[in-house]
Design a protein around this motif. Structure first.
Motif, PDB file in Angstrom:
ATOM      1  N   TYR A 201       0.813  -1.215   0.000  1.00  0.00           N
ATOM      2  CA  TYR A 201       0.000   0.000   0.000  1.00  0.00           C
ATOM      3  C   TYR A 201       0.849   1.269   0.000  1.00  0.00           C
ATOM      4  O   TYR A 201       0.474   2.270  -0.615  1.00  0.00           O
ATOM      5  CB  TYR A 201      -0.943  -0.004   1.199  1.00  0.00           C
ATOM      6  N   VAL A 202       1.988   1.249   0.688  1.00  0.00           N
ATOM      7  CA  VAL A 202       2.821   2.454   0.770  1.00  0.00           C
ATOM      8  C   VAL A 202       3.970   2.439  -0.240  1.00  0.00           C
ATOM      9  O   VAL A 202       4.721   3.413  -0.343  1.00  0.00           O
ATOM     10  CB  VAL A 202       3.381   2.651   2.195  1.00  0.00           C
ATOM     11  N   SER A 203       4.113   1.349  -0.972  1.00  0.00           N
ATOM     12  CA  SER A 203       5.202   1.228  -1.944  1.00  0.00           C
ATOM     13  C   SER A 203       5.135   2.323  -3.000  1.00  0.00           C
ATOM     14  O   SER A 203       4.051   2.772  -3.400  1.00  0.00           O
ATOM     15  CB  SER A 203       5.132  -0.141  -2.631  1.00  0.00           C
ATOM     16  N   ARG A 204       6.286   2.728  -3.488  1.00  0.00           N
ATOM     17  CA  ARG A 204       6.347   3.681  -4.595  1.00  0.00           C
ATOM     18  C   ARG A 204       5.770   3.083  -5.882  1.00  0.00           C
ATOM     19  O   ARG A 204       5.528   3.813  -6.833  1.00  0.00           O
ATOM     20  CB  ARG A 204       7.796   4.124  -4.825  1.00  0.00           C
ATOM     21  N   LYS A 205       5.566   1.771  -5.905  1.00  0.00           N
ATOM     22  CA  LYS A 205       4.987   1.106  -7.074  1.00  0.00           C
ATOM     23  C   LYS A 205       3.511   0.738  -6.857  1.00  0.00           C
ATOM     24  O   LYS A 205       2.943  -0.022  -7.629  1.00  0.00           O
ATOM     25  CB  LYS A 205       5.791  -0.155  -7.412  1.00  0.00           C
ATOM     26  N   ALA A 206       2.898   1.294  -5.812  1.00  0.00           N
ATOM     27  CA  ALA A 206       1.486   1.023  -5.553  1.00  0.00           C
ATOM     28  C   ALA A 206       0.642   1.511  -6.721  1.00  0.00           C
ATOM     29  O   ALA A 206       1.007   2.443  -7.437  1.00  0.00           O
ATOM     30  CB  ALA A 206       1.052   1.706  -4.263  1.00  0.00           C
ATOM     31  N   ASN A 207      -0.502   0.873  -6.919  1.00  0.00           N
ATOM     32  CA  ASN A 207      -1.390   1.258  -8.009  1.00  0.00           C
ATOM     33  C   ASN A 207      -2.837   1.042  -7.563  1.00  0.00           C
ATOM     34  O   ASN A 207      -3.096   0.400  -6.542  1.00  0.00           O
ATOM     35  CB  ASN A 207      -1.070   0.458  -9.276  1.00  0.00           C
ATOM     36  N   PRO A 208      -3.807   1.583  -8.299  1.00  0.00           N
ATOM     37  CA  PRO A 208      -5.202   1.483  -7.861  1.00  0.00           C
ATOM     38  C   PRO A 208      -5.694   0.050  -7.673  1.00  0.00           C
ATOM     39  O   PRO A 208      -6.528  -0.205  -6.797  1.00  0.00           O
ATOM     40  CB  PRO A 208      -5.972   2.190  -8.985  1.00  0.00           C
ATOM     41  N   PHE A 209      -5.207  -0.887  -8.467  1.00  0.00           N
ATOM     42  CA  PHE A 209      -5.631  -2.277  -8.313  1.00  0.00           C
ATOM     43  C   PHE A 209      -5.161  -2.836  -6.972  1.00  0.00           C
ATOM     44  O   PHE A 209      -5.937  -3.436  -6.219  1.00  0.00           O
ATOM     45  CB  PHE A 209      -5.083  -3.131  -9.458  1.00  0.00           C
ATOM     46  N   THR A 210      -3.894  -2.645  -6.656  1.00  0.00           N
ATOM     47  CA  THR A 210      -3.358  -3.223  -5.425  1.00  0.00           C
ATOM     48  C   THR A 210      -3.813  -2.475  -4.183  1.00  0.00           C
ATOM     49  O   THR A 210      -3.870  -3.057  -3.101  1.00  0.00           O
ATOM     50  CB  THR A 210      -1.814  -3.255  -5.465  1.00  0.00           C
ATOM     51  N   ASP A 211      -4.148  -1.195  -4.302  1.00  0.00           N
ATOM     52  CA  ASP A 211      -4.552  -0.428  -3.120  1.00  0.00           C
ATOM     53  C   ASP A 211      -5.753  -1.056  -2.427  1.00  0.00           C
ATOM     54  O   ASP A 211      -5.749  -1.268  -1.210  1.00  0.00           O
ATOM     55  CB  ASP A 211      -4.899   1.013  -3.514  1.00  0.00           C
TER      56      ASP A 211
END
Length: 393
Positions: A201-211
């Motif tokens: 969730y806090v990763s710089r590679k987070a995206n709407p799908f994974t959130d």
């Protein structure tokens, strides 16, 4: 920018899902599996159940039951030798993350030459024999990830290996297989899952799908982990933890882990601390060190877990998050590295090497607050003493 999402081709979730192996093999068009598992799964009868069911379906199956905790390149080599003894066209992984990662590594290396260290990140490995994963722990999420962690037997480095070749083509997620998990394994694998979700969730590679997947997993784990530990036969809690573990795997596989996992791997490689436990040791302090760089997301994570109220200011939510994670570790009796029994001279003498290996994994670069080697050494020292300090900015 678009997000690249990878998932198993078949994902069966729920009580009895593991009984659908023969049908799954048929769907995939494979018919000569090698069962990859560990001695405990064989001793407790789970491996025999799989073999008996496949025999009844007239599907011949080989057996490699020598997986070890925190798999090594030596154990992968033994698995490859078992694979070479038959005309197998797929692997069935039965067990926790160690068995699943072993099967993934065997599947990938079956098509490749040279030592496995040639295929650690940043190399991407995108092909391998099909793997059907049947997890028996609610933790690693390896049944839904394009990653495996293998320890180099020569150097003790825990190597992160990634690519589509490591993604199982099918996962049979059956919470009934977790009902026999002991307390310590339930706690450590559960916190591992929480790390997966929070880091994604806090990763710089987070995206709407994974959130959305990550927030759901965090909420489920925090609300159920204590019950699952205290009441091992509680089916509702076990089912919730199993689903959340798979969700956590999906989240981090498509958004990446961060500093916690980067720092965890050297602890496991050098001191043989189980993966989930080493993550648990690090979770509160690494989170406290990181929150100031992404206060909005960390505060939302605190709300999702029920640690903070919707009306709480960010600073209040961040304080409640770090305190809540420390309390979770206390409630589940997570030891510090010192309490675990690591010798002080070995720990402090390895700090520079651990920091180097953590950075080399690439995961710390995805952290909201990107550390230097000096920062990581300081964090290792803080975790050793168990004396947390909040650093919100």
């Amino acid at each position: 920018m678009s997000a690249n999402i990878n998932l198993p081709r078949i994902l069966r979730v729920g009580a009895g899902a593991s009984h659908e192996l023969a049908a799954t093999l048929g769907q995939l068009g494979v018919s000569r599996p090698l069962l990859v598992t560990d001695p405990f799964m064989q001793q407790c009868g789970y491996a025999d159940r799989v073999l008996t069911a496949l025999d009844a379906a007239k599907i011949p199956c080989g057996l490699f039951a020598d997986c070890v905790p925190d798999p090594t390149t030596d154990s992968v080599t033994r698995g490859l030798a078992a694979l070479a003894q038959g005309q197998y066209d797929c692997l069935v992984a039965l067990g926790g993350g160690s068995s699943i990662d072993t099967a993934k590594a065997v599947a990938v290396m079956a098509e490749r030459d040279g030592p496995m260290r040639d295929y650690k990140v940043p190399t991407q490995v995108d092909s391998g024999l099909p793997v059907i994963a049947i997890p028996t722990t609610a933790g690693t999420g390896s049944e839904a990830t394009r990653a495996a962690v293998i320890t180099d037997s020569e150097t003790s480095e825990k190597m992160l290996c990634m690519g589509l070749g490591f993604m199982p083509v099918a996962a049979l997620v059956d919470f009934e297989l977790t009902l026999s998990m002991p307390y310590r394994l339930t706690a450590d694998t559960g916190i591992d899952s929480l790390c997966h979700a929070l880091e994604a969730y806090v990763s710089r590679k987070a995206n709407p799908f994974t959130d959305g997947v990550a927030l759901s997993a965090m909420a489920t784990i925090y609300r159920n982990i204590r019950t699952a530990c205290a009441q091992p036969d509680n089916r509702a809690a076990r089912e919730a933890m199993m689903l959340a573990a798979t969700q956590g795997g999906i989240a981090f596989s498509n958004a990446s882990v961060t500093l916690i996992h980067g720092m965890s791997r050297p602890i496991g490689g050098l001191f043989h601390v189980p993966h989930g436990l080493s993550n648990a040791m690090l979770l509160p302090e690494v989170t406290a060190w990181s929150v100031a760089a992404e206060p909005v997301r960390y505060a939302e994570a605190a709300r999702a877990m029920g640690l903070a109220e919707e009306g709480d200011a960010e600073g209040v939510a961040l304080a409640k998050l770090t305190e809540g994670l420390r309390q979770l570790n206390a409630d589940l009796s997570v030891p510090t590295p010192q309490e675990y029994g690591i010798a002080p001279d070995q720990w402090h003498g390895s700090l520079a090497l651990m920091a180097e290996q953590a950075l080399a994994s690439g995961s710390p670069a995805n952290n909201p607050r990107v550390p230097t080697a000096e920062d990581i050494v300081e964090l290792y020292q803080r975790v050793w003493t168990g004396q947390g300090s909040d650093n919100f900015g």
